[in-house]
Scaffold this motif. Structure first.
Motif, PDB file in Angstrom:
ATOM      1  N   PRO A  53       0.831  -1.212   0.000  1.00  0.00           N
ATOM      2  CA  PRO A  53       0.000   0.000   0.000  1.00  0.00           C
ATOM      3  C   PRO A  53       0.859   1.253   0.000  1.00  0.00           C
ATOM      4  O   PRO A  53       2.036   1.228   0.388  1.00  0.00           O
ATOM      5  CB  PRO A  53      -0.806  -0.131   1.305  1.00  0.00           C
ATOM      6  CG  PRO A  53      -0.764  -1.585   1.647  1.00  0.00           C
ATOM      7  CD  PRO A  53       0.565  -2.091   1.143  1.00  0.00           C
ATOM      8  N   ALA A  54       0.284   2.342  -0.435  1.00  0.00           N
ATOM      9  CA  ALA A  54       1.014   3.609  -0.498  1.00  0.00           C
ATOM     10  C   ALA A  54       1.491   4.011   0.895  1.00  0.00           C
ATOM     11  O   ALA A  54       0.764   3.908   1.876  1.00  0.00           O
ATOM     12  CB  ALA A  54       0.108   4.702  -1.069  1.00  0.00           C
ATOM     13  N   GLY A  55       2.732   4.431   0.980  1.00  0.00           N
ATOM     14  CA  GLY A  55       3.309   4.852   2.249  1.00  0.00           C
ATOM     15  C   GLY A  55       3.995   3.750   3.018  1.00  0.00           C
ATOM     16  O   GLY A  55       4.606   4.024   4.059  1.00  0.00           O
ATOM     17  N   GLN A  56       3.915   2.500   2.544  1.00  0.00           N
ATOM     18  CA  GLN A  56       4.562   1.383   3.229  1.00  0.00           C
ATOM     19  C   GLN A  56       5.746   0.895   2.399  1.00  0.00           C
ATOM     20  O   GLN A  56       5.709   0.928   1.165  1.00  0.00           O
ATOM     21  CB  GLN A  56       3.570   0.236   3.474  1.00  0.00           C
ATOM     22  CG  GLN A  56       2.443   0.604   4.421  1.00  0.00           C
ATOM     23  CD  GLN A  56       1.528  -0.575   4.698  1.00  0.00           C
ATOM     24  OE1 GLN A  56       1.795  -1.692   4.280  1.00  0.00           O
ATOM     25  NE2 GLN A  56       0.436  -0.326   5.394  1.00  0.00           N
ATOM     26  N   SER A  57       6.769   0.424   3.083  1.00  0.00           N
ATOM     27  CA  SER A  57       7.971  -0.041   2.407  1.00  0.00           C
ATOM     28  C   SER A  57       8.651  -1.094   3.268  1.00  0.00           C
ATOM     29  O   SER A  57       8.206  -1.400   4.371  1.00  0.00           O
ATOM     30  CB  SER A  57       8.930   1.120   2.136  1.00  0.00           C
ATOM     31  OG  SER A  57       9.333   1.711   3.368  1.00  0.00           O
ATOM     32  N   ILE A  58       9.731  -1.629   2.751  1.00  0.00           N
ATOM     33  CA  ILE A  58      10.530  -2.595   3.507  1.00  0.00           C
ATOM     34  C   ILE A  58      11.322  -1.844   4.570  1.00  0.00           C
ATOM     35  O   ILE A  58      11.888  -0.779   4.310  1.00  0.00           O
ATOM     36  CB  ILE A  58      11.469  -3.367   2.564  1.00  0.00           C
ATOM     37  CG1 ILE A  58      10.649  -4.192   1.567  1.00  0.00           C
ATOM     38  CG2 ILE A  58      12.405  -4.270   3.342  1.00  0.00           C
ATOM     39  CD1 ILE A  58      11.499  -4.936   0.555  1.00  0.00           C
ATOM     40  N   ILE A  59      11.362  -2.400   5.776  1.00  0.00           N
ATOM     41  CA  ILE A  59      12.047  -1.755   6.887  1.00  0.00           C
ATOM     42  C   ILE A  59      13.190  -2.645   7.369  1.00  0.00           C
ATOM     43  O   ILE A  59      13.299  -3.813   6.974  1.00  0.00           O
ATOM     44  CB  ILE A  59      11.093  -1.460   8.059  1.00  0.00           C
ATOM     45  CG1 ILE A  59      10.547  -2.784   8.634  1.00  0.00           C
ATOM     46  CG2 ILE A  59       9.954  -0.555   7.624  1.00  0.00           C
ATOM     47  CD1 ILE A  59       9.745  -2.605   9.911  1.00  0.00           C
ATOM     48  N   ALA A  60      14.039  -2.084   8.214  1.00  0.00           N
ATOM     49  CA  ALA A  60      15.143  -2.823   8.831  1.00  0.00           C
ATOM     50  C   ALA A  60      14.931  -2.792  10.344  1.00  0.00           C
ATOM     51  O   ALA A  60      15.117  -1.738  10.969  1.00  0.00           O
ATOM     52  CB  ALA A  60      16.487  -2.225   8.455  1.00  0.00           C
ATOM     53  N   THR A  61      14.507  -3.917  10.917  1.00  0.00           N
ATOM     54  CA  THR A  61      14.306  -3.965  12.365  1.00  0.00           C
ATOM     55  C   THR A  61      15.622  -4.011  13.115  1.00  0.00           C
ATOM     56  O   THR A  61      15.692  -3.617  14.278  1.00  0.00           O
ATOM     57  CB  THR A  61      13.465  -5.202  12.729  1.00  0.00           C
ATOM     58  OG1 THR A  61      14.116  -6.384  12.231  1.00  0.00           O
ATOM     59  CG2 THR A  61      12.077  -5.111  12.095  1.00  0.00           C
ATOM     60  N   ASN A  62      16.670  -4.480  12.451  1.00  0.00           N
ATOM     61  CA  ASN A  62      18.011  -4.487  13.024  1.00  0.00           C
ATOM     62  C   ASN A  62      18.744  -3.234  12.547  1.00  0.00           C
ATOM     63  O   ASN A  62      18.728  -2.928  11.357  1.00  0.00           O
ATOM     64  CB  ASN A  62      18.764  -5.751  12.576  1.00  0.00           C
ATOM     65  CG  ASN A  62      20.107  -5.896  13.254  1.00  0.00           C
ATOM     66  OD1 ASN A  62      20.798  -4.912  13.484  1.00  0.00           O
ATOM     67  ND2 ASN A  62      20.475  -7.135  13.558  1.00  0.00           N
ATOM     68  N   PRO A  63      19.389  -2.483  13.440  1.00  0.00           N
ATOM     69  CA  PRO A  63      20.066  -1.253  13.004  1.00  0.00           C
ATOM     70  C   PRO A  63      21.057  -1.466  11.871  1.00  0.00           C
ATOM     71  O   PRO A  63      21.258  -0.579  11.036  1.00  0.00           O
ATOM     72  CB  PRO A  63      20.777  -0.771  14.279  1.00  0.00           C
ATOM     73  CG  PRO A  63      19.974  -1.351  15.396  1.00  0.00           C
ATOM     74  CD  PRO A  63      19.472  -2.674  14.890  1.00  0.00           C
ATOM     75  N   ALA A  64      21.692  -2.647  11.841  1.00  0.00           N
ATOM     76  CA  ALA A  64      22.670  -2.919  10.783  1.00  0.00           C
ATOM     77  C   ALA A  64      22.046  -3.588   9.569  1.00  0.00           C
ATOM     78  O   ALA A  64      22.740  -3.850   8.583  1.00  0.00           O
ATOM     79  CB  ALA A  64      23.793  -3.803  11.334  1.00  0.00           C
ATOM     80  N   ILE A 144      -3.691  -5.198   9.776  1.00  0.00           N
ATOM     81  CA  ILE A 144      -2.276  -5.547   9.859  1.00  0.00           C
ATOM     82  C   ILE A 144      -1.530  -4.832   8.743  1.00  0.00           C
ATOM     83  O   ILE A 144      -1.834  -5.015   7.556  1.00  0.00           O
ATOM     84  CB  ILE A 144      -2.059  -7.069   9.753  1.00  0.00           C
ATOM     85  CG1 ILE A 144      -2.791  -7.799  10.880  1.00  0.00           C
ATOM     86  CG2 ILE A 144      -0.565  -7.397   9.786  1.00  0.00           C
ATOM     87  CD1 ILE A 144      -2.695  -9.313  10.781  1.00  0.00           C
ATOM     88  N   ALA A 145      -0.575  -3.994   9.127  1.00  0.00           N
ATOM     89  CA  ALA A 145       0.243  -3.298   8.147  1.00  0.00           C
ATOM     90  C   ALA A 145       1.371  -4.207   7.665  1.00  0.00           C
ATOM     91  O   ALA A 145       2.064  -4.821   8.480  1.00  0.00           O
ATOM     92  CB  ALA A 145       0.818  -2.020   8.740  1.00  0.00           C
ATOM     93  N   VAL A 146       1.529  -4.304   6.368  1.00  0.00           N
ATOM     94  CA  VAL A 146       2.585  -5.143   5.779  1.00  0.00           C
ATOM     95  C   VAL A 146       3.864  -4.329   5.719  1.00  0.00           C
ATOM     96  O   VAL A 146       4.033  -3.454   4.866  1.00  0.00           O
ATOM     97  CB  VAL A 146       2.181  -5.633   4.381  1.00  0.00           C
ATOM     98  CG1 VAL A 146       3.275  -6.525   3.802  1.00  0.00           C
ATOM     99  CG2 VAL A 146       0.861  -6.375   4.430  1.00  0.00           C
ATOM    100  N   THR A 147       4.786  -4.588   6.651  1.00  0.00           N
ATOM    101  CA  THR A 147       6.082  -3.906   6.692  1.00  0.00           C
ATOM    102  C   THR A 147       7.182  -4.958   6.820  1.00  0.00           C
ATOM    103  O   THR A 147       7.688  -5.215   7.913  1.00  0.00           O
ATOM    104  CB  THR A 147       6.148  -2.918   7.875  1.00  0.00           C
ATOM    105  OG1 THR A 147       5.802  -3.618   9.079  1.00  0.00           O
ATOM    106  CG2 THR A 147       5.201  -1.758   7.668  1.00  0.00           C
ATOM    107  N   PRO A 148       7.533  -5.618   5.728  1.00  0.00           N
ATOM    108  CA  PRO A 148       8.518  -6.699   5.782  1.00  0.00           C
ATOM    109  C   PRO A 148       9.902  -6.197   6.180  1.00  0.00           C
ATOM    110  O   PRO A 148      10.294  -5.077   5.861  1.00  0.00           O
ATOM    111  CB  PRO A 148       8.518  -7.256   4.359  1.00  0.00           C
ATOM    112  CG  PRO A 148       8.004  -6.137   3.527  1.00  0.00           C
ATOM    113  CD  PRO A 148       7.049  -5.372   4.367  1.00  0.00           C
ATOM    114  N   ASP A 149      10.639  -7.050   6.871  1.00  0.00           N
ATOM    115  CA  ASP A 149      12.003  -6.740   7.278  1.00  0.00           C
ATOM    116  C   ASP A 149      12.954  -6.994   6.112  1.00  0.00           C
ATOM    117  O   ASP A 149      12.792  -7.971   5.354  1.00  0.00           O
ATOM    118  CB  ASP A 149      12.398  -7.600   8.478  1.00  0.00           C
ATOM    119  CG  ASP A 149      13.846  -7.404   8.865  1.00  0.00           C
ATOM    120  OD1 ASP A 149      14.190  -6.305   9.320  1.00  0.00           O
ATOM    121  OD2 ASP A 149      14.629  -8.355   8.681  1.00  0.00           O
ATOM    122  N   ALA A 150      13.950  -6.152   5.963  1.00  0.00           N
ATOM    123  CA  ALA A 150      14.873  -6.244   4.836  1.00  0.00           C
ATOM    124  C   ALA A 150      15.629  -7.565   4.830  1.00  0.00           C
ATOM    125  O   ALA A 150      15.747  -8.224   3.794  1.00  0.00           O
ATOM    126  CB  ALA A 150      15.854  -5.079   4.873  1.00  0.00           C
TER     127      ALA A 150
END
Length: 246
Positions: A53-64, A144-150
């Motif tokens: 969806p618009a405004g959502q993207s892949i995120i990194a839950t781990n800082p590295a 549920i927002a789809v925000t997959p981890d990188a």
């Protein structure tokens, strides 16, 4: 004693040289890809990001994670691209010990194995990933927002590439088994029904839990099984091929 040790030392020197050439080729490709690691990751993530969806993207839950995920992808791509060079170094080391007939058979099998692995990865990227992500994103709950981890996304995609790449090696494995004399083309033909059941079981295990991806792996594998039967008949020496068919 010195005479018997000399060939072994020569083989070890040759092996070291081939390993160094193989590693050098891999690292040259890796160094060329590192500046484009972020773009490579964006290209690989496109089948999923295009469905978010618009405004959502892949995120990194781990800082590295934002650093290591593209780096890991660059290493995988370097291995993927340099694979022919790595296999050539292996072939150059092993070939002198093979007979003429073994060389004639080994080289086409090696080339076919590489081509089929690439074809399996391309099939997974171009057809399977869009279908799988469309299925997974379509049936999620609205709350549920789809925000997959990188990192998790990369592991998922690479596992899928490996599953399809190795599964597409089925005809090569069948031909090798026939050439070794462990099975015959006639036996492979008779076991077709059992093979189809086994293929669907394997597809259910190695793919995500949706019918689409399972069918997209099982159907090509069934076709490749038939290809393996015909290829094994064609590569057998003519008298053996007639005996196997009879």
């Amino acid at each position: 004693m010195a005479d018997t040790d000399a060939p072994l030392i020569e083989h070890l020197i040759e092996l070291r040289g081939r390993l160094l050439r193989a590693l050098a080729g891999f690292f040259v490709v890796l160094l060329c890809l590192l500046p484009f690691a972020a773009k490579l990751y964006g290209w690989l993530a496109q089948p999923l990001t295009s469905l978010l969806p618009a405004g959502q993207s892949i995120i990194a839950t781990n800082p590295a994670g934002a650093f290591f995920a593209p780096l890991k992808l660059a290493m995988f791509c370097a291995l993927f691209i340099s694979m022919p060079w790595l296999l050539y170094q292996t072939w150059a080391f092993v070939a002198p010990a093979l007979y003429a007939r073994e060389k004639r058979l080994a080289l086409p099998l090696l080339a076919s194995a590489v081509a089929l692995f690439y074809a399996g990865c391309a099939f997974a990227f171009l057809l399977v990933l869009p279908a799988v992500f469309h299925f997974l994103t379509s049936f999620g709950a609205d709350v549920i927002a789809v925000t997959p981890d990188a990192g998790a996304y990369l592991d998922f995609v690479l596992a899928l590439f490996l599953a399809f790449g190795l599964s597409f090696e089925l005809p090569v494995a069948m031909v090798i088994l026939v050439l070794l004399g462990w099975v015959s083309p006639a036996q492979l033909k008779e076991a077709r029904g059992y093979a189809v059941v086994g293929i669907f079981v394997i597809a259910a295990i190695v793919t995500p839990p949706d019918v689409i991806s399972q069918l997209m792996l099982a159907i090509p594998m069934c076709l490749l099984y038939e290809l393996g039967i015909h290829a094994s008949r064609w590569l057998l020496p003519r008298p053996l091929a007639r005996d196997a068919a009879g």
